[in-house]
Design a protein around this motif. Structure first.
Motif, PDB file in Angstrom:
ATOM      1  N   CYS A 118       0.836  -1.195   0.000  1.00  0.00           N
ATOM      2  CA  CYS A 118       0.000   0.000   0.000  1.00  0.00           C
ATOM      3  C   CYS A 118       0.875   1.251   0.000  1.00  0.00           C
ATOM      4  O   CYS A 118       1.873   1.329   0.719  1.00  0.00           O
ATOM      5  CB  CYS A 118      -0.892  -0.015   1.240  1.00  0.00           C
ATOM      6  SG  CYS A 118      -1.954   1.430   1.395  1.00  0.00           S
ATOM      7  N   VAL A 125      -1.606  -5.062   0.876  1.00  0.00           N
ATOM      8  CA  VAL A 125      -3.051  -5.021   0.655  1.00  0.00           C
ATOM      9  C   VAL A 125      -3.629  -6.392   0.956  1.00  0.00           C
ATOM     10  O   VAL A 125      -2.960  -7.416   0.804  1.00  0.00           O
ATOM     11  CB  VAL A 125      -3.387  -4.568  -0.781  1.00  0.00           C
ATOM     12  CG1 VAL A 125      -2.911  -3.143  -1.020  1.00  0.00           C
ATOM     13  CG2 VAL A 125      -2.789  -5.512  -1.804  1.00  0.00           C
ATOM     14  N   THR A 132     -12.113  -3.109  -6.418  1.00  0.00           N
ATOM     15  CA  THR A 132     -11.006  -2.410  -5.766  1.00  0.00           C
ATOM     16  C   THR A 132     -10.094  -3.383  -5.024  1.00  0.00           C
ATOM     17  O   THR A 132     -10.517  -4.454  -4.572  1.00  0.00           O
ATOM     18  CB  THR A 132     -11.493  -1.344  -4.759  1.00  0.00           C
ATOM     19  OG1 THR A 132     -12.288  -1.977  -3.757  1.00  0.00           O
ATOM     20  CG2 THR A 132     -12.274  -0.241  -5.443  1.00  0.00           C
ATOM     21  N   ASN A 134      -8.000  -3.676  -1.706  1.00  0.00           N
ATOM     22  CA  ASN A 134      -8.278  -3.054  -0.410  1.00  0.00           C
ATOM     23  C   ASN A 134      -7.143  -3.270   0.588  1.00  0.00           C
ATOM     24  O   ASN A 134      -6.679  -4.393   0.784  1.00  0.00           O
ATOM     25  CB  ASN A 134      -9.564  -3.655   0.162  1.00  0.00           C
ATOM     26  CG  ASN A 134     -10.684  -3.658  -0.856  1.00  0.00           C
ATOM     27  OD1 ASN A 134     -10.985  -2.631  -1.466  1.00  0.00           O
ATOM     28  ND2 ASN A 134     -11.270  -4.819  -1.079  1.00  0.00           N
ATOM     29  N   HIS A 136      -6.303  -3.180   4.429  1.00  0.00           N
ATOM     30  CA  HIS A 136      -7.061  -3.265   5.674  1.00  0.00           C
ATOM     31  C   HIS A 136      -6.452  -2.461   6.818  1.00  0.00           C
ATOM     32  O   HIS A 136      -7.047  -2.356   7.881  1.00  0.00           O
ATOM     33  CB  HIS A 136      -7.204  -4.737   6.075  1.00  0.00           C
ATOM     34  CG  HIS A 136      -7.960  -5.534   5.048  1.00  0.00           C
ATOM     35  ND1 HIS A 136      -7.909  -6.900   4.981  1.00  0.00           N
ATOM     36  CD2 HIS A 136      -8.775  -5.153   4.027  1.00  0.00           C
ATOM     37  CE1 HIS A 136      -8.654  -7.335   3.974  1.00  0.00           C
ATOM     38  NE2 HIS A 136      -9.190  -6.290   3.389  1.00  0.00           N
ATOM     39  N   SER A 140      -7.531   2.194   2.720  1.00  0.00           N
ATOM     40  CA  SER A 140      -7.337   2.663   1.341  1.00  0.00           C
ATOM     41  C   SER A 140      -7.841   1.628   0.347  1.00  0.00           C
ATOM     42  O   SER A 140      -7.804   0.419   0.604  1.00  0.00           O
ATOM     43  CB  SER A 140      -5.844   2.916   1.075  1.00  0.00           C
ATOM     44  OG  SER A 140      -5.391   4.012   1.815  1.00  0.00           O
ATOM     45  N   LYS A 141      -8.308   2.136  -0.784  1.00  0.00           N
ATOM     46  CA  LYS A 141      -8.763   1.259  -1.875  1.00  0.00           C
ATOM     47  C   LYS A 141      -8.157   1.751  -3.180  1.00  0.00           C
ATOM     48  O   LYS A 141      -7.993   2.954  -3.380  1.00  0.00           O
ATOM     49  CB  LYS A 141     -10.295   1.279  -1.981  1.00  0.00           C
ATOM     50  CG  LYS A 141     -10.987   0.675  -0.767  1.00  0.00           C
ATOM     51  CD  LYS A 141     -12.507   0.815  -0.880  1.00  0.00           C
ATOM     52  CE  LYS A 141     -13.202   0.357   0.382  1.00  0.00           C
ATOM     53  NZ  LYS A 141     -13.571  -1.035   0.392  1.00  0.00           N
ATOM     54  N   LYS A 143      -8.176   1.045  -7.559  1.00  0.00           N
ATOM     55  CA  LYS A 143      -8.948   0.459  -8.656  1.00  0.00           C
ATOM     56  C   LYS A 143      -8.170  -0.681  -9.313  1.00  0.00           C
ATOM     57  O   LYS A 143      -6.963  -0.550  -9.552  1.00  0.00           O
ATOM     58  CB  LYS A 143      -9.257   1.536  -9.704  1.00  0.00           C
ATOM     59  CG  LYS A 143     -10.173   2.612  -9.176  1.00  0.00           C
ATOM     60  CD  LYS A 143     -10.416   3.657 -10.244  1.00  0.00           C
ATOM     61  CE  LYS A 143     -11.211   4.809  -9.671  1.00  0.00           C
ATOM     62  NZ  LYS A 143     -11.288   5.956 -10.574  1.00  0.00           N
TER      63      LYS A 143
END
Ligand code: FES
Length: 173
Positions: A118, A125, A132, A134, A136, A140-141, A143
């Motif tokens: 991330c 992630v 998306t 994700n 945790h 944050s997400k 595309k």
């Protein structure tokens, strides 16, 4: 016994004017030379080879052998297989912890891979859902189409990773 001209070093300061600084300096030089010699010896002795313990390498092969494709005609300099195309759902994706990538299939037959780190604080992630990728840690997400940010706090996209698809194999370059 006269204490005439001999310089003695009994600890106390000598009479002013009769205590040349050279005595201390000479002693300092001798001590320094001695230390240098000791250091040299220590360095010379540093490389003793004890032989170590006989290392039985029973069963310590690592886990590199698993999913190696047996195709003889692979291009040279190729990467390694990280997934089968069937493993990646259309409109979704899958995180590969070992390879530190997330592989997505935004549309049928279109595969993309991104770094799984991330861009917010570097957590891996954790999942892919609803288009998306994700994280945790803080939500944050990104595309699956291009790795761009879909939800903060991350403000930079996931870096894309180069992959190639050969038959049903997805190879990380
Ligand atoms: S590290 Fe991923 S959201 Fe903070």
């Amino acid at each position: 016994m006269p204490q005439g001209s001999e310089t003695r070093s009994d600890g106390a300061e000598q009479a002013p004017g009769n205590a040349p600084a050279g005595g201390n300096t000479r002693r300092g030089l001798l001590i320094g030379a001695g230390l240098a010699g000791i250091a040299g010896l220590a360095a010379a002795c540093g490389g003793t080879d004890d032989g170590g313990e006989a290392g039985d390498s029973n069963g310590s092969g690592g886990s590199t052998g698993g999913a190696r494709p047996n195709g003889g005609g692979q291009p040279q300099g190729g990467g390694r297989e990280i997934a089968k195309t069937a493993d990646i759902p259309v409109g979704g994706g899958k995180v590969f912890e070992d390879a530190k990538v997330v592989v997505c299939q935004p549309a049928q037959g279109q595969f993309k891979a991104f770094s799984s780190a991330c861009t917010h604080r570097g957590c891996a992630v954790g999942s892919v859902s609803d288009g998306t990728i994700n994280c945790h840690c803080h939500g944050s997400k990104f595309k699956i189409t291009d790795g761009s940010v879909a939800a903060p706090p991350a403000d930079e996209p996931l870096p894309e990773k180069k992959i190639t698809v050969q038959g049903d194999q997805i190879m990380l370059a």
